[in-house]
Write a protein that holds these residues in place. Structure first.
Motif, PDB file in Angstrom:
ATOM      1  N   VAL A 112       0.660  -1.196  -0.155  1.00 47.38           N
ATOM      2  CA  VAL A 112       0.014  -0.031   0.104  1.00 47.38           C
ATOM      3  C   VAL A 112       0.903   1.401   0.123  1.00 47.38           C
ATOM      4  O   VAL A 112       0.381   2.288  -0.194  1.00 47.38           O
ATOM      5  CB  VAL A 112      -1.119   0.015   1.228  1.00 47.38           C
ATOM      6  CG1 VAL A 112      -1.828  -1.200   1.277  1.00 47.38           C
ATOM      7  CG2 VAL A 112      -0.281   0.325   2.457  1.00 47.38           C
ATOM      8  N   ALA A 368      -4.336  -4.602   4.970  1.00 46.85           N
ATOM      9  CA  ALA A 368      -3.596  -4.015   4.114  1.00 46.85           C
ATOM     10  C   ALA A 368      -2.776  -5.239   3.310  1.00 46.85           C
ATOM     11  O   ALA A 368      -2.484  -5.073   2.216  1.00 46.85           O
ATOM     12  CB  ALA A 368      -2.695  -3.212   4.853  1.00 46.85           C
ATOM     13  N   PRO A 372      -4.759  -4.968  -0.495  1.00 43.95           N
ATOM     14  CA  PRO A 372      -4.227  -3.602  -0.393  1.00 43.95           C
ATOM     15  C   PRO A 372      -4.907  -2.533  -1.218  1.00 43.95           C
ATOM     16  O   PRO A 372      -5.303  -1.362  -0.848  1.00 43.95           O
ATOM     17  CB  PRO A 372      -2.968  -3.761  -1.084  1.00 43.95           C
ATOM     18  CG  PRO A 372      -2.900  -5.103  -1.765  1.00 43.95           C
ATOM     19  CD  PRO A 372      -3.800  -5.889  -0.992  1.00 43.95           C
TER      20      PRO A 372
END
Length: 387
Positions: A112, A368, A372
């Motif tokens: 990310v 995440a 993502p």
């Protein structure tokens, strides 16, 4: 004292050779007496994981990715704090501190970093760019291991606020899941005017007494999942919150033990798709995360020898996970296979100023890491909703 210095990941070759030797010499228990994950991570799966770790996993590739993200060290409140610091090419980007949990690490955020810090390079809007600070919790990764009691959630939150100001960010957002959610909650409740808003992807909230008589089906399911977790899923937490030193001996000495301890949580808490369970012990984490991605994270725990020091956070703060209400703007994201999935009306008692409420279609506890793109959109949506 306030110096910030480069501090790359650079574990010696000897540590990796020792890991392979220990894996080759593993003394295995017998097979479980059930089919599936009801007694923990199955022998066959853990043996396959450790064989891949010994023969095929490339830690140096992960290390290179981490070292491309400006790893730094600074001392705060007498403890070394290690963090990744990625400044956006957009000068007006919003500063954001991202906090991981257990058994996660800064590695959760690798996919990310690019979209959040440089959205134009990833098909996004430059106005939604972030300057990113991604610290390792005390006792995790390359951060210092506390030698005294007292490094609980509140103290960490204070250290994170100090870190952001030291880096020149006098206004910033905070985000976190798992223990990162508790730290982010404490940052939001601190009253510090530098904090403009927070986003959490694990929301700890239950129904008030006057909310139990008209439960929705989703709320009933959330309560049932919570009961299941308490009965069958939180043995690790009870142990780490009461005897972190004892479990540390086993996990620090045995890579197979460290791997299985974390792999089981990936099995319990990831979103493996329909029919793969959800915190019910059915496992199959490879449907959500590749073996190499899981092993990147496990390897960091092993090489840094942080089994005991990371577990001590449970001893410090598990009984007071998140306390005071947060009155600043809050974004909440409830991923479908999260451990806790409260309704908005439950959450509003703790977060009276919810500016974004997201319920993504996919994803579990490691948002995440697993999803993502969805995670990035949830963080951006919270930023857009801030006053």
């Amino acid at each position: 004292m306030d110096a910030v210095t480069p501090h790359p990941f650079a574990f010696p070759d000897g540590a990796l050779a020792d890991l392979k030797a220990r894996l080759a010499a593993t003394r295995w228990p017998e097979r479980e007496t059930v089919d599936g994950w009801q007694q923990g991570a199955p022998l066959e799966r853990v043996q396959a994981l450790c064989a891949h770790w010994r023969d095929r996993h490339d830690w140096r590739a992960c290390e290179a990715r981490l070292n491309a993200l400006n790893p730094c060290m600074t001392e705060i409140d007498g403890l070394d704090i290690h963090f990744l610091h990625v400044r956006s090419p957009e000068p007006d980007a919003t500063p954001l501190i991202l906090t991981h949990g257990w058994p996660g690490s800064v590695i959760e955020f690798l996919d990310v970093v690019g979209p959040l810090s440089d959205p134009r390079a990833h098909g996004g809007d430059a106005a939604e760019a972030f300057h990113l600070v991604i610290p390792s919790l005390p006792g995790f990764g390359l951060s210092g291991k506390p030698r005294e009691t007292g490094w609980g959630v509140q103290r960490i939150a204070g250290a994170w606020i100090a870190l952001m100001k030291r880096l020149g960010y006098d206004r910033f957002m905070a985000q976190g899941g798992d223990w990162g959610s508790a730290v982010t909650h404490a940052i939001g409740a601190s009253g510090d005017p530098a904090v403009t808003g927070i986003h959490v992807n694990m929301v700890v909230a239950g129904p008030a007494e006057d909310q139990t008589g008209d439960l929705t089906e989703a709320e009933k399911a959330a309560i049932a999942a919570g009961r299941y977790y308490q009965e069958w899923g939180n043995g690790y937490a009870v142990l780490q919150s009461t005897r972190p030193q004892t479990i540390g001996y086993a996990l620090t000495d045995s890579p197979a033990g460290q791997a299985s301890w974390i792999y089981e949580k990936f099995g319990d808490w990831t979103d493996r798709g329909e029919g793969e369970g959800g915190g019910d012990g059915s496992g199959a984490p490879e449907a959500a995360l590749s073996i190499d991605r899981m092993l990147d994270n496990i390897t960091l725990y092993w090489l840094s020898a942080t089994a005991a020091s990371s577990a001590r956070l449970y001893w410090e703060s598990f009984r007071t996970f998140a306390g005071d209400a947060v009155t600043i703007p809050v974004g909440c994201s409830i991923f479908p296979r999260e451990i806790m999935r409260p309704s908005r009306r439950w959450a509003e008692r703790r977060y009276p100023q919810i500016v974004h409420w997201g319920e993504p279609a996919r994803g579990g506890h490691f948002a995440a890491f697993e999803q993502p793109a969805l995670f990035v959109e949830e963080v951006r949506a919270t930023r857009r909703a801030l006053p």
